[in-house]
Design an enzyme around this catalytic site. Structure first.
Site, PDB file in Angstrom:
ATOM      1  N   HIS A 177      22.659 -24.361  52.465  1.00 48.06           N
ATOM      2  CA  HIS A 177      24.077 -24.041  52.165  1.00 48.06           C
ATOM      3  C   HIS A 177      24.878 -24.551  53.198  1.00 48.06           C
ATOM      4  O   HIS A 177      26.063 -24.914  52.975  1.00 48.06           O
ATOM      5  CB  HIS A 177      24.398 -22.546  51.941  1.00 48.06           C
ATOM      6  CG  HIS A 177      23.536 -22.104  50.738  1.00 48.06           C
ATOM      7  ND1 HIS A 177      22.565 -21.526  50.545  1.00 48.06           N
ATOM      8  CD2 HIS A 177      23.952 -21.983  49.204  1.00 48.06           C
ATOM      9  CE1 HIS A 177      21.933 -21.180  49.426  1.00 48.06           C
ATOM     10  NE2 HIS A 177      22.850 -21.229  48.521  1.00 48.06           N
ATOM     11  N   ASP A 203      32.688 -18.685  31.978  1.00 53.72           N
ATOM     12  CA  ASP A 203      31.978 -20.166  32.224  1.00 53.72           C
ATOM     13  C   ASP A 203      33.104 -21.117  32.843  1.00 53.72           C
ATOM     14  O   ASP A 203      34.070 -21.150  32.570  1.00 53.72           O
ATOM     15  CB  ASP A 203      31.858 -20.712  30.499  1.00 53.72           C
ATOM     16  CG  ASP A 203      31.124 -22.074  30.438  1.00 53.72           C
ATOM     17  OD1 ASP A 203      31.116 -22.837  31.500  1.00 53.72           O
ATOM     18  OD2 ASP A 203      30.654 -22.169  29.375  1.00 53.72           O
ATOM     19  N   ASP A 214      27.929 -25.615  42.826  1.00 53.05           N
ATOM     20  CA  ASP A 214      26.600 -25.016  43.419  1.00 53.05           C
ATOM     21  C   ASP A 214      25.825 -24.730  41.875  1.00 53.05           C
ATOM     22  O   ASP A 214      25.525 -23.229  41.828  1.00 53.05           O
ATOM     23  CB  ASP A 214      26.556 -23.932  44.323  1.00 53.05           C
ATOM     24  CG  ASP A 214      25.431 -23.289  44.910  1.00 53.05           C
ATOM     25  OD1 ASP A 214      24.432 -24.012  44.509  1.00 53.05           O
ATOM     26  OD2 ASP A 214      25.153 -22.456  45.455  1.00 53.05           O
TER      27      ASP A 214
END
Length: 746
Positions: free
Chosen positions: A312, A397, A420
């Site tokens: 990350h 979404d 991500d």
């Protein structure tokens, strides 16, 4: 006269002897056949003898114990419609090895048969019959015939070992059967512990056209190539592997596993916890190793608890530091919370909008991977990253969120957006539309400020042997690249990869810039970036530092994409213009000025007079030859900041030299100045291109500007900024002349 004491022996003709012998044998054989028992009588006698021997306990073969459970017709009727699913020529094969088992259990046919029957029942399979052999002197072998296929095992009581395999052709997953097998067969012997090894493989030839169905718990994972299969299910040589969680959310399958591999060794934390001495044998064993916890989504590895920081950090910080001062950041995906954690390490951040579609996955990550969202060691942040006041969490979404015309972030107020999500080549239903929709990407870029940065995780890195990028496994990524290249908002794109972030192969990332100014920060010198890190990253409460892997030197590694990216890019059709300049043309001559060589060995003559310094050729130089390449390669590189400092200093002469004999890099936004400090700066500069005969190595791009994405230009940016060639044939005695604007042409 005959000697009576030594009478003469009789002599017999050998042929007569052989004739008599053979005749006697033939007569005896004929009589025996005529008077002996028939073949049927012999068979009956043999059977009677075997029965008598068996009754007397004299057989040397193991006793066979067979049990019929039900007929095939009964079993199929019991299965109903599911029986039709058994005809595909494919199956699952589960292999289980267990040691440390009680010897009496392993030598008991009855107890073992009961465990086998219960295993089959618990797995939802259908037993037709089973057959067991009690071996001599010890041990049992059994085979169970299933409607779905078979189960079998063999035992070694003295060693406390059983090896078992279960093969099925039905849809029922076999992984959930492993705990049942351990419980039923793992009867521990005294002063010992049960050790289990197992492997799950796919066999046969299965249909590739089946549509994933959530009604099938195994729907997305019956794939030899999935990370879950290759890393967890298939390897037998794991000291420990346990399923922590497996289930379906509304959008995807989630699997969490704890694993210790045979080759694992203690980590630094393991060593400190155990206070290992240098002579302790456990340094090279798995005894102290804590399991690695892995998270898989639809069979694809997402994170693990040992390398999640490296991964990350690689995703977030190159993009964050490519921006001068990121205040408003958006994250797409990132349900584990680790991307959010890294963003919150930046002092400049004032708000973080996280758009995640799967609330259930977030809850599971909090429960099973709490370290991912742990911000407790960061000064000024909440203990749990999800509780931080800077977070604006949107459970929806991401496509809808960005495309919503009422969205407040449509007004160009995001500084950085980080994607991500599952990589494009996986084409998972939950994220596949993220990668091939120009309208969506335009909307995302519109949400960014004029200096905005977009960061995307783009899957596994390519290899140099991959085919052209628009076919095969990498095709979805190429669609993404070409979509972004086509958008007018995009000015620059950089790829980089990292092989130390916990995946089977290097993971790759993409940075997309709306302004060329990001190039200067992406290519920052390590000392400059380390200074920025010190200014911008929040402190850790334990003074160990907030970043584990990322620093200025790590960024140098990211600044040069591996050659595979360039190679695959140059397999595009048509071949990009710059691909002809990936290396110097070894067929061309290199004409150097040798500082220490005598005049008669020089190919150039430098003449200084009242009009200045000029360079003349002492030989014929063909067009395309390299001019003073060694001197050019040693050009001085200065940042624009360094040039400004020089101009403001008292060293006026040196500042003037830098200005007169230097040129800005042709890589827009890099803010670098290249200064010729070798003999090449003696070449006269002409205002007219027609008057010159020396130009830069790579000509201006035919389209009038460099591509937005080109690993070739990025990898060779310094070579393209310094090397010069003869732009026409230069005859002996001709003066070498450079064009004034040759370095500023794109």
């Amino acid at each position: 006269m005959t000697d009576e004491k030594n009478p003469k022996p009789l002599t017999v003709d050998i042929r007569v002897f052989m004739l008599i012998t053979v005749s006697a044998m033939a007569i005896a054989f004929g009589v025996g056949v005529a008077m002996g028992p028939t073949a049927a009588e012999l068979a009956m006698a043999s059977a009677a003898s075997s029965a008598a021997s068996s009754a007397a306990g004299g057989s040397k073969l193991p006793k066979v114990h067979s049990v019929d459970v039900r007929s095939v017709e009964e079993a199929k009727a019991l299965k109903g419609d599911a029986a039709e699913l058994l005809h595909e020529p494919a199956g699952q094969h589960l292999l289980v090895d267990i040691k440390g088992i009680e010897a009496a259990f392993l030598d008991s046919e009855e107890r073992l048969a009961h465990a086998m029957v219960e295993t089959v029942k618990g797995a939802g399979l259908t037993m037709l019959s089973y057959h067991c052999h009690k071996l001599i002197p010890m041990g049992v072998s059994c085979v169970g015939v299933l409607l779905e296929s078979h189960i079998s095992f063999h035992t070694w009581p003295t060693e406390g070992v059983i090896t078992l395999d279960l093969f099925t052709c039905g849809p029922n997953p076999l992984i959930p059967v492993v705990p049942s097998i351990k419980a039923l067969f793992g009867v521990p012997r005294e002063n010992d512990e049960i050790v289990t090894q197992w492997s799950h493989e796919l066999r046969g030839f299965r249909s590739k056209n089946k549509i994933p169905n959530k009604d099938n718990h195994n729907y997305a994972l019956l794939d030899h190539d999935s990370d879950l299969s290759q890393m967890i299910w298939s390897p037998m040589d794991c000291v420990y592997k346990e399923q922590v969680y497996s289930g379906l959310t509304e959008y995807q399958r989630v699997d969490v596993w704890d694993v210790v591999s045979l080759e694992d060794q203690p980590s630094q934390n393991d060593v400190l916890k155990a206070k290992l001495e240098p002579t302790d044998a456990r340094w090279t064993t798995t005894e102290l190793v804590q399991p690695t916890r892995y998270l898989f989504l639809d069979g694809v590895l997402q994170s693990d608890n040992t390398t999640h920081k490296e991964y990350h950090e690689a995703l977030v910080h190159p993009a964050m530091f490519a921006h001068s001062s990121p205040k408003n950041v958006a994250i797409v995906g990132g349900a584990e919370g680790a991307t959010l954690r890294e963003v919150l390490k930046h002092k400049t951040v004032e708000s973080v909008t996280m758009v995640e579609i799967d609330q259930q996955l977030m809850d599971l990550a909090k429960e099973y991977l709490p370290q991912m969202s742990d911000c407790s060691n960061l000064e000024g942040r909440s203990d749990n990253c999800f509780d931080d006041e800077l977070l604006n969490l949107q459970i929806q979404d991401a496509k809808d969120w960005f495309l919503n015309s009422q969205n407040e972030n449509k007004n160009n107020n995001l500084d950085v957006v980080i994607i991500d999500a599952i990589e494009p080549e996986m084409s998972a239903a939950i994220s596949k539309d993220l990668y091939d929709k120009p309208k969506l990407w335009k909307s995302i870029l519109d949400s960014l400020t004029e200096e905005g940065i977009l960061a995307i995780q783009i899957g596994y890195a390519p290899t140099i042997s991959d085919p052209k990028p628009d076919v095969g496994y990498n095709a979805p990524r190429e669609i993404l690249f070409q979509t972004l290249e086509s958008l007018p908002q995009v000015e620059a794109m950089f790829v980089y990869e990292d092989s130390h972030v916990g995946f089977l192969v290097p993971k790759s990332f993409l940075i997309v810039c709306k302004s060329n100014s990001c190039r200067q920060r992406f290519y920052a010198a390590p000392e400059d970036l380390n200074m920025e890190i010190a200014k911008r990253i929040v402190a850790s409460k334990d003074n160990t530092g907030s970043l584990q892997s990322y620093d200025g030197v790590t960024q140098i590694y990211y600044q040069v994409a591996p050659k595979a990216w360039e190679t695959i890019y140059c397999r595009r059709e048509p071949t990009p213009f710059e691909c002809d300049y990936r290396h110097l043309d070894f067929g061309k001559g290199i004409y150097e000025f040798k500082m220490d060589a005598p005049a008669d060995e020089q190919v150039f003559e430098i003449v200084a007079d009242d009009q200045g310094t000029r360079v003349y050729s002492k030989v014929n130089i063909p067009k395309g030859s390299y001019i003073m390449a060694e001197h050019a390669a040693n050009s001085l590189q200065l940042s624009s900041k360094a040039v400004d400092n020089l101009s403001a200093s008292t060293d006026v002469e040196f500042a003037k030299f830098v200005q007169d004999h230097g040129h800005d890099s042709a890589s827009k936004g890099s803010a670098r100045r290249l200064v010729e400090i070798g003999a090449s700066y003696f070449l006269r500069i002409a205002d007219s291109k027609a008057e010159s005969n020396v130009g830069r190595w790579i000509p201006p791009h035919p389209q009038g500007r460099r591509p937005k994405y080109s690993p070739v230009y990025e990898r060779h940016r310094l070579s393209f900024d310094v090397f010069m060639v003869a732009t026409k044939d230069i005859a002996m005695g001709d003066e070498l002349v450079k064009y004034k604007h040759m370095w500023s042409e794109e």
